[in-house]
Design a protein around this motif. Structure first.
Motif, PDB file in Angstrom:
ATOM      1  N   SER A  99       0.849  -1.190   0.000  1.00 35.24           N
ATOM      2  CA  SER A  99       0.000   0.000   0.000  1.00 35.24           C
ATOM      3  C   SER A  99       0.879   1.231   0.000  1.00 35.24           C
ATOM      4  O   SER A  99       2.037   1.198   0.450  1.00 35.24           O
ATOM      5  CB  SER A  99      -0.911   0.034   1.239  1.00 35.24           C
ATOM      6  N   LEU A 100       0.333   2.326  -0.493  1.00 36.19           N
ATOM      7  CA  LEU A 100       0.961   3.632  -0.354  1.00 36.19           C
ATOM      8  C   LEU A 100       0.404   4.260   0.919  1.00 36.19           C
ATOM      9  O   LEU A 100      -0.804   4.493   1.028  1.00 36.19           O
ATOM     10  CB  LEU A 100       0.655   4.509  -1.565  1.00 36.19           C
ATOM     11  N   VAL A 101       1.275   4.506   1.900  1.00 35.96           N
ATOM     12  CA  VAL A 101       0.848   5.030   3.196  1.00 35.96           C
ATOM     13  C   VAL A 101       1.644   6.295   3.510  1.00 35.96           C
ATOM     14  O   VAL A 101       2.878   6.289   3.433  1.00 35.96           O
ATOM     15  CB  VAL A 101       1.061   3.993   4.321  1.00 35.96           C
ATOM     16  N   THR A 102       0.950   7.371   3.834  1.00 38.21           N
ATOM     17  CA  THR A 102       1.623   8.614   4.223  1.00 38.21           C
ATOM     18  C   THR A 102       0.972   9.165   5.491  1.00 38.21           C
ATOM     19  O   THR A 102      -0.256   9.167   5.617  1.00 38.21           O
ATOM     20  CB  THR A 102       1.534   9.680   3.106  1.00 38.21           C
ATOM     21  N   ALA A 103       1.804   9.614   6.423  1.00 33.81           N
ATOM     22  CA  ALA A 103       1.309  10.176   7.683  1.00 33.81           C
ATOM     23  C   ALA A 103       0.644  11.523   7.431  1.00 33.81           C
ATOM     24  O   ALA A 103       1.162  12.346   6.676  1.00 33.81           O
ATOM     25  CB  ALA A 103       2.452  10.332   8.681  1.00 33.81           C
ATOM     26  N   GLU A 104      -0.500  11.748   8.075  1.00 30.85           N
ATOM     27  CA  GLU A 104      -1.219  13.010   7.925  1.00 30.85           C
ATOM     28  C   GLU A 104      -0.479  14.172   8.580  1.00 30.85           C
ATOM     29  O   GLU A 104      -0.554  15.302   8.125  1.00 30.85           O
ATOM     30  CB  GLU A 104      -2.627  12.893   8.535  1.00 30.85           C
ATOM     31  N   GLU A 105       0.240  13.887   9.675  1.00 38.59           N
ATOM     32  CA  GLU A 105       0.967  14.927  10.404  1.00 38.59           C
ATOM     33  C   GLU A 105       2.427  14.505  10.576  1.00 38.59           C
ATOM     34  O   GLU A 105       2.786  13.931  11.603  1.00 38.59           O
ATOM     35  CB  GLU A 105       0.339  15.175  11.767  1.00 38.59           C
ATOM     36  N   PRO A 106       3.284  14.792   9.606  1.00 39.56           N
ATOM     37  CA  PRO A 106       4.693  14.397   9.729  1.00 39.56           C
ATOM     38  C   PRO A 106       5.435  15.160  10.830  1.00 39.56           C
ATOM     39  O   PRO A 106       6.475  14.701  11.298  1.00 39.56           O
ATOM     40  CB  PRO A 106       5.275  14.713   8.345  1.00 39.56           C
ATOM     41  N   VAL A 107       4.936  16.328  11.208  1.00 39.86           N
ATOM     42  CA  VAL A 107       5.557  17.079  12.301  1.00 39.86           C
ATOM     43  C   VAL A 107       4.478  17.610  13.242  1.00 39.86           C
ATOM     44  O   VAL A 107       3.353  17.899  12.828  1.00 39.86           O
ATOM     45  CB  VAL A 107       6.428  18.262  11.795  1.00 39.86           C
TER      46      VAL A 107
ATOM     47  N   GLY B  43      12.690  21.622  19.445  1.00 37.41           N
ATOM     48  CA  GLY B  43      11.477  21.133  18.796  1.00 37.41           C
ATOM     49  C   GLY B  43      10.551  22.226  18.321  1.00 37.41           C
ATOM     50  O   GLY B  43       9.345  21.992  18.149  1.00 37.41           O
ATOM     51  N   ASP B  44      11.100  23.402  18.058  1.00 35.03           N
ATOM     52  CA  ASP B  44      10.284  24.551  17.657  1.00 35.03           C
ATOM     53  C   ASP B  44       9.597  24.290  16.315  1.00 35.03           C
ATOM     54  O   ASP B  44      10.192  23.738  15.393  1.00 35.03           O
ATOM     55  CB  ASP B  44      11.180  25.787  17.545  1.00 35.03           C
ATOM     56  N   MET B  45       8.327  24.715  16.197  1.00 32.17           N
ATOM     57  CA  MET B  45       7.566  24.426  14.986  1.00 32.17           C
ATOM     58  C   MET B  45       8.063  25.191  13.767  1.00 32.17           C
ATOM     59  O   MET B  45       7.880  24.743  12.638  1.00 32.17           O
ATOM     60  CB  MET B  45       6.082  24.719  15.213  1.00 32.17           C
ATOM     61  N   VAL B  46       8.673  26.347  13.957  1.00 34.57           N
ATOM     62  CA  VAL B  46       9.235  27.068  12.813  1.00 34.57           C
ATOM     63  C   VAL B  46      10.308  26.204  12.149  1.00 34.57           C
ATOM     64  O   VAL B  46      10.362  26.062  10.926  1.00 34.57           O
ATOM     65  CB  VAL B  46       9.813  28.430  13.242  1.00 34.57           C
ATOM     66  N   THR B  47      11.150  25.595  12.976  1.00 34.20           N
ATOM     67  CA  THR B  47      12.196  24.703  12.468  1.00 34.20           C
ATOM     68  C   THR B  47      11.587  23.472  11.800  1.00 34.20           C
ATOM     69  O   THR B  47      11.980  23.087  10.689  1.00 34.20           O
ATOM     70  CB  THR B  47      13.121  24.259  13.610  1.00 34.20           C
ATOM     71  N   LEU B  48      10.617  22.864  12.473  1.00 28.11           N
ATOM     72  CA  LEU B  48      10.039  21.623  11.956  1.00 28.11           C
ATOM     73  C   LEU B  48       9.185  21.866  10.713  1.00 28.11           C
ATOM     74  O   LEU B  48       9.131  21.010   9.819  1.00 28.11           O
ATOM     75  CB  LEU B  48       9.222  20.936  13.051  1.00 28.11           C
ATOM     76  N   GLN B  49       8.541  23.014  10.628  1.00 33.61           N
ATOM     77  CA  GLN B  49       7.764  23.316   9.421  1.00 33.61           C
ATOM     78  C   GLN B  49       8.681  23.562   8.223  1.00 33.61           C
ATOM     79  O   GLN B  49       8.341  23.199   7.091  1.00 33.61           O
ATOM     80  CB  GLN B  49       6.864  24.524   9.680  1.00 33.61           C
ATOM     81  N   ALA B  50       9.844  24.155   8.463  1.00 37.68           N
ATOM     82  CA  ALA B  50      10.821  24.320   7.379  1.00 37.68           C
ATOM     83  C   ALA B  50      11.310  22.959   6.895  1.00 37.68           C
ATOM     84  O   ALA B  50      11.475  22.725   5.688  1.00 37.68           O
ATOM     85  CB  ALA B  50      11.990  25.167   7.859  1.00 37.68           C
ATOM     86  N   PHE B  51      11.532  22.061   7.857  1.00 35.84           N
ATOM     87  CA  PHE B  51      11.925  20.688   7.508  1.00 35.84           C
ATOM     88  C   PHE B  51      10.841  20.005   6.682  1.00 35.84           C
ATOM     89  O   PHE B  51      11.112  19.419   5.628  1.00 35.84           O
ATOM     90  CB  PHE B  51      12.185  19.908   8.797  1.00 35.84           C
TER      91      PHE B  51
END
Length: 280
Positions: free
Chosen positions: A158-166, A213-221
């Motif tokens: 199956s093709l499986v992708t997480a809805e919330e990777p961060v 674990g700042d979201m600015v960093t993780l959203q850029a990732f």
């Protein structure tokens, strides 16, 4: 690769918890609380969730996944071959689906043989001699003669992708973030690039004095990962669809395309570099 990784990790100032597994992962202010199977409890500003395609921790956190069945099953086993493979991997596209041989230590290879779901059951039950005969007929002699077969396993594809990777304080990587069809072998390369992109994002976050674990960093990732992930899924999913149809003349067109790709060096090398992640 695993040996090299552990050698490098042994040189770093790290606290190991091995063997142990995370039994409970709980979001808290500024990160997550981890309860380990050895009784230890940890608090992390950033947790990297990379526990595989059947991620129990992902489900525990309520992170859902998009799932699209290919209606195919991969038969996987170790096979012995009569000649040295010299580290060469092979892939063939058949009417039933792609089949691949990946080099293992010695004169052994890992077989990944795709079947329409349900049709793999008969081959799973075949005696070894008959199985090897059918494998030889389907694959040919490029890898030599198949001499033995190990334990056989079957996995639905199956093709499986997480809805919330961060999430704040959390990054989902590897098969926990995306499980692809094994055609073209892109899942592992995609996972490695995910590690590279996370490291780069964390380095940029550190320069900007942001918490780990700042979201600015993780959203850029995740922005970087989303582009790469979409391109790879489009490529691998397209191959599955292309070689999954048997319309008149289409097999001849596919064969001509593959022969042309093999003959045109720059095109072949460019595709290989893109598949390895050297170009994006």
């Amino acid at each position: 690769m695993g040996r090299v990784l552990h050698q490098r990790l042994a040189q770093l100032s790290l606290e190991w918890h091995c063997p142990a597994k995370v039994e409970q992962l709980t979001p808290i202010a500024g990160g997550h609380h981890l309860q380990l199977s050895d009784g230890s409890q940890l608090t992390a500003g950033l947790t990297v969730l990379a526990d595989g395609g059947r991620s129990g921790l992902k489900e525990q956190l309520g992170i859902s996944s998009r799932r699209e069945s290919y209606e195919q099953t991969a038969l996987i086993a170790h096979v012995g071959v009569s000649q040295p493979h010299n580290g060469v991997a092979y892939e063939r596209f058949t009417e039933q689906g792609p089949m691949a041989l990946l080099p293992l230590p010695g004169q052994a290879m890992e077989l990944i043989w795709t079947h329409p779901s349900g049709r793999e059951k008969a081959r799973m039950a075949l005696p070894e001699r008959e199985f090897l005969l059918q494998l030889q007929q389907a694959f040919g002699d490029r890898a030599g003669r198949f001499t033995q077969i190990g334990a056989r396993h079957a996995y639905p594809l199956s093709l499986v992708t997480a809805e919330e990777p961060v999430r704040p304080g959390l990054a989902v990587l590897g098969n926990a973030a995306h499980a692809l069809h094994p055609v073209a072998g892109q899942g592992f390369n995609l996972a490695l690039r995910g590690v590279m992109d996370l490291v780069e994002a964390l380095e940029q976050g550190e320069l900007a004095k942001r918490p780990l674990g700042d979201m600015v960093t993780l959203q850029a990732f995740e922005k970087q990962r989303a582009r790469d992930r979409a391109n790879v899924i489009r490529f691998s999913d397209g191959l599955v669809r292309l070689f999954g149809h048997s319309f008149p003349l289409l097999p001849h067109a596919r064969a001509a395309g593959l022969i042309g790709l093999n003959l045109v060096g720059p095109l072949r090398r460019g595709l290989a570099r893109r598949a390895m992640g050297l170009e994006r």
